[in-house]
Motif scaffolding. Structure first.
Motif, PDB file in Angstrom:
ATOM      1  N   VAL A  89      20.856  26.994  14.585  1.00  0.00           N
ATOM      2  CA  VAL A  89      21.774  28.006  14.066  1.00  0.00           C
ATOM      3  C   VAL A  89      21.056  29.347  14.050  1.00  0.00           C
ATOM      4  N   LEU A  90      21.617  30.292  14.777  1.00  0.00           N
ATOM      5  CA  LEU A  90      21.055  31.627  14.910  1.00  0.00           C
ATOM      6  C   LEU A  90      21.632  32.511  13.811  1.00  0.00           C
ATOM      7  N   GLU A  99      26.645  33.708  11.610  1.00  0.00           N
ATOM      8  CA  GLU A  99      25.907  32.524  12.031  1.00  0.00           C
ATOM      9  C   GLU A  99      26.451  32.058  13.374  1.00  0.00           C
ATOM     10  N   TYR A 100      25.542  31.725  14.282  1.00  0.00           N
ATOM     11  CA  TYR A 100      25.923  31.321  15.628  1.00  0.00           C
ATOM     12  C   TYR A 100      25.306  29.960  15.930  1.00  0.00           C
ATOM     13  N   ILE A 131      16.018  31.168  13.511  1.00  0.00           N
ATOM     14  CA  ILE A 131      16.607  29.926  14.018  1.00  0.00           C
ATOM     15  C   ILE A 131      16.380  28.835  12.979  1.00  0.00           C
ATOM     16  N   ASP A 132      17.474  28.239  12.521  1.00  0.00           N
ATOM     17  CA  ASP A 132      17.412  27.110  11.595  1.00  0.00           C
ATOM     18  C   ASP A 132      17.886  25.860  12.329  1.00  0.00           C
ATOM     19  N   GLU A 137      25.777  20.190   9.153  1.00  0.00           N
ATOM     20  CA  GLU A 137      25.578  21.194   8.108  1.00  0.00           C
ATOM     21  C   GLU A 137      24.235  21.078   7.386  1.00  0.00           C
ATOM     22  N   GLU A 138      23.509  19.990   7.622  1.00  0.00           N
ATOM     23  CA  GLU A 138      22.285  19.718   6.871  1.00  0.00           C
ATOM     24  C   GLU A 138      21.031  20.139   7.636  1.00  0.00           C
TER      25      GLU A 138
END
Length: 152
Positions: A89-90, A99-100, A131-132, A137-138
């Motif tokens: 997730v960017l 959020e991308y 970046i995640d 969602e977790e």
């Protein structure tokens, strides 16, 4: 009239304090690192590696050159676990731009990859992105640092 405006402003201020106050006044749990204190790892300077509960994680980012929408990047994640719906997730780090989610595709073994272009920032040519890694969602991987890069 001035009294009514002052009372309205006071009420709005109290509501804002009730809504946003706990977020700013809360302290991290013992042993927890807050987002501001979390060390950064610039993915364009080096690969980022850490030990999670399931094993060793390695994240690499390579600029591929200019595309139609800006600089294209290749993200490679070596993950010891195979999460469902694995996403990178960017998120804007220097400025919030939404959020991308970028779906990661399984290649072979523990390797996952994605090609993407960071969204263009209309207020300037430089933007720091974070970046995640997530499974739906977790968050996954137990990453102790912020994975960041600058899009220019």
């Amino acid at each position: 009239m001035i009294r009514a405006i002052a009372v309205t402003g006071l009420i709005i201020g109290l509501v804002a304090l009730l809504v946003f106050g706990p977020r700013f006044l809360s302290s991290p749990e013992p042993g927890e690192v807050s987002g501001a204190d979390q060390p950064r790892c610039d993915l364009l300077e080096r690969d980022c590696q850490w030990e999670g509960e399931e094993g060793s994680w390695l994240v690499a980012l390579e600029p591929l050159g200019e595309g139609d929408q800006g600089t294209e990047f290749q993200l490679t994640v070596n993950a010891p676990e195979a999460p469902n719906r694995f996403l990178a997730v960017l998120r804007g780090e220097s400025m919030y731009m939404g959020e991308y989610p970028i779906p990661l595709k399984h290649q072979e073994g523990d390797i996952w990859t994605a090609r993407f272009t960071a969204p263009f920032c209309t207020t300037g040519s430089e933007m720091e992105w974070r970046i995640d890694l997530q499974s739906a969602e977790e968050p996954v991987g137990g990453n102790p640092m912020k994975l960041t890069f600058w899009a220019r």
